[in-house]
Design a protein around this motif. Structure first.
Motif, PDB file in Angstrom:
ATOM      1  N   LYS A   2      -2.494-114.400  48.476  1.00  0.00           N
ATOM      2  CA  LYS A   2      -2.054-115.773  48.746  1.00  0.00           C
ATOM      3  C   LYS A   2      -2.234-116.635  47.512  1.00  0.00           C
ATOM      4  O   LYS A   2      -1.454-117.565  47.293  1.00  0.00           O
ATOM      5  N   GLN A   3      -3.248-116.315  46.738  1.00  0.00           N
ATOM      6  CA  GLN A   3      -3.447-117.083  45.522  1.00  0.00           C
ATOM      7  C   GLN A   3      -2.258-116.917  44.594  1.00  0.00           C
ATOM      8  O   GLN A   3      -1.881-117.862  43.873  1.00  0.00           O
ATOM      9  N   SER A   6       0.462-119.198  45.610  1.00  0.00           N
ATOM     10  CA  SER A   6       0.159-120.530  45.117  1.00  0.00           C
ATOM     11  C   SER A   6       0.600-120.657  43.653  1.00  0.00           C
ATOM     12  O   SER A   6       1.225-121.640  43.266  1.00  0.00           O
ATOM     13  N   ALA A   7       0.271-119.654  42.854  1.00  0.00           N
ATOM     14  CA  ALA A   7       0.652-119.698  41.440  1.00  0.00           C
ATOM     15  C   ALA A   7       2.159-119.572  41.269  1.00  0.00           C
ATOM     16  O   ALA A   7       2.754-120.213  40.403  1.00  0.00           O
ATOM     17  N   ASP A  10       4.027-122.753  41.652  1.00  0.00           N
ATOM     18  CA  ASP A  10       3.845-123.657  40.525  1.00  0.00           C
ATOM     19  C   ASP A  10       4.489-123.132  39.256  1.00  0.00           C
ATOM     20  O   ASP A  10       4.381-123.755  38.194  1.00  0.00           O
ATOM     21  N   GLU A  12       3.516-120.646  37.605  1.00  0.00           N
ATOM     22  CA  GLU A  12       2.484-120.212  36.670  1.00  0.00           C
ATOM     23  C   GLU A  12       2.294-118.705  36.778  1.00  0.00           C
ATOM     24  O   GLU A  12       1.173-118.200  36.761  1.00  0.00           O
ATOM     25  N   TYR A  38       2.489-124.039  52.010  1.00  0.00           N
ATOM     26  CA  TYR A  38       2.108-124.712  50.768  1.00  0.00           C
ATOM     27  C   TYR A  38       3.157-125.731  50.360  1.00  0.00           C
ATOM     28  O   TYR A  38       2.833-126.790  49.815  1.00  0.00           O
TER      29      TYR A  38
ATOM     30  N   TYR C 158      -0.695-125.862  34.794  1.00  0.00           N
ATOM     31  CA  TYR C 158      -2.071-125.367  34.859  1.00  0.00           C
ATOM     32  C   TYR C 158      -2.779-125.573  33.520  1.00  0.00           C
ATOM     33  O   TYR C 158      -3.956-125.927  33.461  1.00  0.00           O
ATOM     34  N   GLU C 159      -1.990-125.391  32.465  1.00  0.00           N
ATOM     35  CA  GLU C 159      -2.602-125.519  31.136  1.00  0.00           C
ATOM     36  C   GLU C 159      -3.071-126.949  30.909  1.00  0.00           C
ATOM     37  O   GLU C 159      -4.170-127.193  30.413  1.00  0.00           O
ATOM     38  N   ARG C 173      -6.177-122.285  38.602  1.00  0.00           N
ATOM     39  CA  ARG C 173      -5.367-121.532  39.566  1.00  0.00           C
ATOM     40  C   ARG C 173      -6.133-121.348  40.870  1.00  0.00           C
ATOM     41  O   ARG C 173      -5.619-121.559  41.963  1.00  0.00           O
ATOM     42  N   SER C 174      -7.388-120.980  40.746  1.00  0.00           N
ATOM     43  CA  SER C 174      -8.194-120.712  41.932  1.00  0.00           C
ATOM     44  C   SER C 174      -8.459-121.999  42.715  1.00  0.00           C
ATOM     45  O   SER C 174      -8.407-122.015  43.944  1.00  0.00           O
ATOM     46  N   ILE C 176      -6.638-124.790  42.860  1.00  0.00           N
ATOM     47  CA  ILE C 176      -5.422-125.247  43.541  1.00  0.00           C
ATOM     48  C   ILE C 176      -5.162-124.397  44.778  1.00  0.00           C
ATOM     49  O   ILE C 176      -4.824-124.905  45.853  1.00  0.00           O
ATOM     50  N   PHE C 177      -5.346-123.111  44.615  1.00  0.00           N
ATOM     51  CA  PHE C 177      -5.138-122.219  45.753  1.00  0.00           C
ATOM     52  C   PHE C 177      -6.116-122.538  46.880  1.00  0.00           C
ATOM     53  O   PHE C 177      -5.732-122.642  48.047  1.00  0.00           O
TER      54      PHE C 177
END
Lengths: 171, 327, 199
Positions: A2-3, A6-7, A10, A12, A38, C158-159, C173-174, C176-177
């Motif tokens: 799931k992380q 999330s990335a 975005d 990322e 999300y 993120y940067e 990253r972590s 936000i998740f």
């Protein structure tokens, strides 16, 4: 996992990894719901939320009923491992075929291919009507007949081989 | 025209324009070369040997091609496998099959004979992007490669190599998205522009005709028919090129055969009542370099086959609609 | 990868026959599109119908999308045309203040209040969602709240967030998740389980 969703949302995530991840989302209900959740949170934070319960479900249902759209872009990817090349010379059926095969393959430098890259796929099997073993002979013969009928009209070139000597087939 | 007409005509050859002394300005771009390649067979006389590779096979043929005020004359002789011969004047064809002592009369229709593989170049441009490739040499002639790159994933790339003086197509290739050569034609020996006599265009079996069987059935068939079956979603650029009913071995009923083409690639659709054998396969199949797609639909068996990516076959096979019932 | 690149990947997959990829685009844009169309159409049930139509039209028109513009501008253009056609078919005209194109659509005031357009029940749900999200945000540990705010509200990468918060990108990253998951957990009861209602 799931992380990673999330990335992904975005942006990322590496472009190549994104493809595999999207594929996983497509096959996992929970991940798909996660993606939707999300985005809902994002919209709510933006006060962009006009939430109609069930709208998404309705759209999905209509999508399911639509004929699948296909508009593939051309892809050109070099095949990496090839057995074909080694088999090509060995499998050629006749001396003439071998010598011409060598000619055709070695002359490829002019066409922009180098011989290591192009594999004449046609050499991998000397018998053109050789089908995967799973097909019963009757089925294989039938497929061959469709093929011959098709080749008669293929604008990529009519060749003498499509002439059939049995009068019944083709007319 | 009279069926005997083919062998009675006198042939005198006009040397290719632009050959030898005349200087023809060379095309500046890929499109110019394509147009030249499309016209060359109607202007140039030639004879030679070419090889056709496809689906695991390789076949050599000898071709003799002449042009005069009344049109194009051609003779094709198979050099491998069972003896076969085709003699053609414009659209009329006679096929000689010595093993069966059979002559079949037919019309050329939508079919193309190497090196006359290009026609309707403007139509091709909708689906393929022309690009100039490198120079090369084939069968002793300098030539120019021209690439036709597929604009979408519904078709494969093609490459053509044109002889420099008259633009005759010397070698052609069809290339899959995995960069495999699916099919190619190429001259291994060629001479251009020389005078060609009537004898050279005549069939080797011309004297034996009276003893052979003649098959006219192809001429009698209604040239085009409309079964009423429609493909609702055709991949862009494909048009229906032909349709007929044909008998096939082991089938008691005629099969509807439709052909769709984008000018270079073609797809055949076969529609029939279900037979025991076709029920066994469903979905996409790749056999050799051909893609097949099988499907049953409304109590019919559908077979789609073509030298195109699976996407094209499936789009066609999945969007067939039945004819409206006749009143 | 930019937002546009994500969309491009999803579009290309959809163009190769992957319907799920298009569903992901629906999930991403359906509320934004509805919000946009609410400028043209007042009745929430009609907004819903037109939103549906627009997505189906976009799906059918996928072969024509070549990536020259961003997917969402192309989608919004289809949405606006669908809405206009709908209004014409209903014998109505769009409000004159809405002669705009999709570029303008993106610059709409985020704080636009929709209360007078929503029905009581959907307004209630929208309110509940907003409330739940805001409450959950308030309950988040400060670094999670900061991270998700910088990402969602400020739109930073993120940067950039890593620089601002002086931590590694992996931590961003972590965070936000974890923020999203925490809020999502509180939201899920509101929206029903995956089984009974696909929201």
């Amino acid at each position: 996992m799931k992380q990673e969703i999330s990335a992904l949302m975005d942006g990322e995530i590496d472009a190549r990894a994104a493809g595999g991840l999207i594929q996983q989302v497509a096959h996992d209900k929970e991940l798909e719901d996660c993606w939707a959740a999300y985005h809902l949170i994002g919209d709510a934070l933006h006060e962009a939320c006009i939430h109609r319960a069930g709208l998404q479900a309705k759209i999905y249902a209509r999508l399911a009923a639509e004929p699948t759209v296909l508009a593939p872009k051309p892809r050109r990817t070099w095949a990496t491992t090839r057995r074909g090349r080694r088999m090509s010379l060995a499998a050629a059926a006749s001396v003439v075929a071998v010598s011409i095969a060598v000619w055709m393959v070695d002359r490829d430098h002019g066409s922009g291919f180098n011989t290591a890259q192009i594999t004449p796929a046609q050499f991998s099997s000397p018998d053109p009507s050789l089908l995967q073993p799973a097909f019963a002979p009757a089925v294989a013969a039938e497929m061959n007949e469709y093929l011959q009928a098709h080749q008669e009209y293929s604008p990529s070139g009519y060749q003498l081989t499509t002439l059939r000597t049995n009068g019944a087939a083709g007319r | 025209m009279s069926q005997r007409g083919l062998v009675v005509l006198l042939l005198v050859l006009v040397p290719a324009s632009g050959f030898a002394a005349e200087q023809v300005s060379r095309p500046q771009d890929a499109l110019g070369w394509l147009n030249l390649m499309a016209e060359a067979p109607s202007k140039v006389a030639f004879s030679g040997t070419y090889v056709h590779q496809y689906g695991g096979r390789m076949e050599s043929s000898r071709v003799t091609h002449a042009v005069d005020g009344t049109g194009e004359y051609e003779k094709l002789v198979s050099l491998d496998g069972p003896a076969r011969e085709i003699v053609r004047k414009n659209d009329d064809i006679v096929c000689y099959l010595p093993d069966a002592k059979l002559m079949k009369y037919d019309r050329k229709r939508a079919r193309k004979f190497f090196p006359a593989l290009l026609s309707n170049v403007p139509d091709l441009l909708e689906n393929y992007s022309p690009k100039l490739g490198p120079m090369d040499r084939v069968a002793g002639f300098d030539c120019q490669w021209v690439y036709l790159e597929a604009k979408d994933g519904f078709r494969f790339d093609h490459r053509f190599c044109a002889e420099l003086a008259a633009g005759l197509l010397l070698r052609s290739m069809m290339i899959s998205d995995k960069m495999e050569v699916l099919e190619q034609f190429g001259f291994t020996q060629l001479s251009m522009g020389s005078l060609i006599t009537r004898e050279q265009i005549k069939s080797d079996y011309a004297d034996q005709q009276s003893a052979w069987q003649a098959d006219n059935s192809a001429l009698r068939d209604s040239p085009r028919m409309d079964s009423g079956w429609l493909v609702k979603s055709l991949p862009s650029g494909f048009k229906k090129a032909w349709e007929m009913k044909r008998m096939m071995s082991g089938k008691s009923q005629p099969v509807v055969h439709q052909v769709y083409s984008d000018g270079l690639a073609s797809v055949s659709v076969f529609i029939e009542s279900p037979q025991a054998s076709t029920a066994a396969i469903a979905g996409p199949v790749r056999q050799g370099n051909y893609n097949f797609f099988f499907r049953s639909f409304q109590n019919h068996a559908i077979t789609v086959i073509g030298e195109v990516p699976q996407a094209s076959l499936q789009m066609i096979g999945n969007s067939l609609s039945e004819p409206m019932p006749q009143k | 990868m930019s937002d546009r690149e994500i969309d491009q990947q999803l579009v290309e997959r959809a163009q190769r026959g992957d319907k799920k990829a298009f569903e992901m685009l629906v999930a991403k844009y359906q509320r934004k599109l509805s919000r946009l169309l609410s400028r043209l159409i007042r009745d929430p049930a009609e907004i819903e119908d037109v939103t549906q139509e627009a997505f189906i039209k976009a799906y059918r028109a996928l072969p024509a999308f070549r990536g020259d513009s961003a997917f969402y501008t192309w989608l919004y253009r289809i949405g606006i045309n669908t809405a206009k056609n709908y209004l014409v078919a209903m014998g109505r005209r769009a409000p004159t203040s809405t002669e705009y194109d999709s570029e303008e659509a993106e610059s709409f005031d985020d704080a636009y209040q929709l209360r007078d357009i929503n029905t009581p029940e959907s307004e209630l749900l929208t309110k509940q969602i907003a409330q739940t999200v805001n409450e959950s945000m308030a309950l988040l540990p400060e670094e999670l709240r900061t991270a998700i705010t910088l990402r969602e509200i400020e739109g930073l990468s993120y940067e950039e967030i890593a620089e601002i918060m002086n931590c590694p990108i992996g931590t961003v990253r972590s965070r936000i998740f974890r923020a999203r998951e925490a809020i999502a957990e509180k939201l899920r009861p509101l929206l029903g389980t995956a089984k009974d209602r696909r929201w």
